[in-house]
Write an enzyme that holds these catalytic residues in place. Structure first.
Site, PDB file in Angstrom:
ATOM      1  N   HIS A  93       0.834  -1.206   0.000  1.00  0.00           N
ATOM      2  CA  HIS A  93       0.000   0.000   0.000  1.00  0.00           C
ATOM      3  C   HIS A  93       0.875   1.265   0.000  1.00  0.00           C
ATOM      4  CE1 HIS A  93      -3.721  -2.113   0.242  1.00  0.00           C
ATOM      5  NE2 HIS A  93      -3.482  -2.636   1.421  1.00  0.00           N
ATOM      6  N   ARG A 112      -9.854   3.378  -7.471  1.00  0.00           N
ATOM      7  CA  ARG A 112     -11.272   3.193  -7.161  1.00  0.00           C
ATOM      8  C   ARG A 112     -11.814   4.546  -6.729  1.00  0.00           C
ATOM      9  NH1 ARG A 112     -13.918  -0.842  -2.525  1.00  0.00           N
ATOM     10  NH2 ARG A 112     -16.055  -0.852  -3.379  1.00  0.00           N
ATOM     11  N   PRO A 114     -12.698   7.161  -4.526  1.00  0.00           N
ATOM     12  CA  PRO A 114     -12.232   7.258  -3.142  1.00  0.00           C
ATOM     13  C   PRO A 114     -13.346   7.148  -2.119  1.00  0.00           C
ATOM     14  CG  PRO A 114     -11.220   8.966  -4.498  1.00  0.00           C
ATOM     15  CD  PRO A 114     -12.280   8.327  -5.339  1.00  0.00           C
ATOM     16  N   ALA A 117     -14.106   3.499  -1.582  1.00  0.00           N
ATOM     17  CA  ALA A 117     -12.997   2.879  -0.849  1.00  0.00           C
ATOM     18  C   ALA A 117     -13.080   3.225   0.637  1.00  0.00           C
ATOM     19  CB  ALA A 117     -11.665   3.347  -1.433  1.00  0.00           C
ATOM     20  N   SER A 120     -15.785   1.123   2.281  1.00  0.00           N
ATOM     21  CA  SER A 120     -15.300  -0.244   2.406  1.00  0.00           C
ATOM     22  C   SER A 120     -14.292  -0.372   3.542  1.00  0.00           C
ATOM     23  CB  SER A 120     -14.682  -0.690   1.081  1.00  0.00           C
ATOM     24  OG  SER A 120     -14.348  -2.048   1.106  1.00  0.00           O
TER      25      SER A 120
END
Length: 323
Positions: A93, A112, A114, A117, A120
């Protein structure tokens, strides 16, 4: 050629200086994404291409470890990678400016929206056993080498709405060359856009390729063919269609103990819950109209229009190869 003028990304649970212990090989694949932007999905796609099928020589978290994560002893992770005879693909990451950039290595970067994300990530933290992570970290890293206090559990001490406001308003990052401690909780929008920006700056390098969660959703077979081409494999669309069935959300959930990250570490309350939904637009449950307006203002401070279009919509918004 090797470029090693790196920014430091170091905090309690991740340390990019751990990369110094690994000898990179010709053909290595490094997958770099912000959290919850399609890392595991990409790892699964790469595994299907490298092994030409769904079978793995072990759990994906061991076959393709997160090298920076400080809950496994570094020498154990390096020994696993050094022993691998197949083409290696490694998770991180860390943004590209925190990695050693090597011409022999292919760097895959995944985007993706943001906001999705962040949602998630919020749900992931509720599935995470923080006490278990702390114990693993303390067993893996001597006390004198630990980098900071434990991060607060998102939602503890502040509500979900406040958590998202912090994510939205969180500080911009320091200039290159300054050591950076990543934000706590679910991170910040600035952190995500910083990582996207470091990829975008390098998008035309021959060994850097950008993929996107939305593109996987729109045409998984086509993106798998494209991914195989980037990695130097000749994959037909028919064969990609056969392999892609093993990379659907439902299929990965049904084999979560093999596919989800860190399953060998016991940090999840439920391995299956790691593959929770994978949808789009859930962020709307947490954004008021005022926050939506603020998001639009804030996001335009953090990136150029072309990059923002890609970040939100993938190649439909802006194809990195044409920008």
């Amino acid at each position: 050629m090797v470029v090693s003028d790196r920014v430091l990304y170091r905090e309690l649970m991740t340390d990019n200086l751990r990369w110094d212990a690994l000898q990179l090989r010709d053909g290595d694949i490094i997958i770099s994404t912000p959290p919850k932007c399609g890392m595991t999905w990409t790892q699964r796609l790469v595994s299907l291409i490298v092994f030409d099928g769904p079978d793995l020589p072990g759990p994906l978290s061991t076959v393709s470890p997160w090298l920076d994560q400080t809950i496994r002893p570094l020498d154990e992770v390096i020994a696993i990678l050094d022993a691998q005879q197949h083409r290696r693909f490694i998770k991180t990451h860390t943004p590209l400016d925190g990695l050693v950039l090597d011409d022999r290595v292919t760097y895959l970067c995944v985007g993706r929206d943001p906001r999705d994300a962040a949602v998630s990530m919020l749900h992931q933290t509720t599935n995470m056993d923080r006490d278990r992570m702390r114990l693993l970290h303390e067993a893996a890293v001597p006390a004198e080498q630990r980098l900071g206090p434990p991060a607060p559990q998102p939602g503890s001490g502040r509500g979900v709405v406040e958590e998202f406001r912090h994510w939205l308003e969180g500080p911009a990052l320091p200039p290159p060359g300054v050591g950076f401690t990543p934000p706590k909780g679910i991170g910040t929008l600035a952190n995500v856009m910083h990582q996207f920006g470091k990829v975008w700056e390098r998008r035309h390098l021959p060994n850097v390729a950008l993929f996107h969660y939305a593109d996987y959703q729109a045409d998984l077979v086509g993106e798998m063919v494209r991914l195989a081409g980037v990695l130097g494999y000749n994959l037909s669309r028919d064969r990609a269609r056969e392999l892609a069935q093993y990379a659907t959300l439902g299929e990965m959930r049904s084999h979560a103990s093999e596919i989800a990250p860190n399953t060998t570490d016991g940090i999840w309350r439920s391995d299956e819950q790691f593959f929770r939904r994978g949808g789009n637009g859930e962020w709307q449950e947490y954004f008021t109209r005022d926050e939506y307006r603020r998001y639009n203002h804030r996001i335009n401070q953090l990136g150029a229009p072309e990059m923002l279009a890609w970040a939100h919509e993938g190649r439909r918004g802006c194809d990195p190869e044409d920008a």
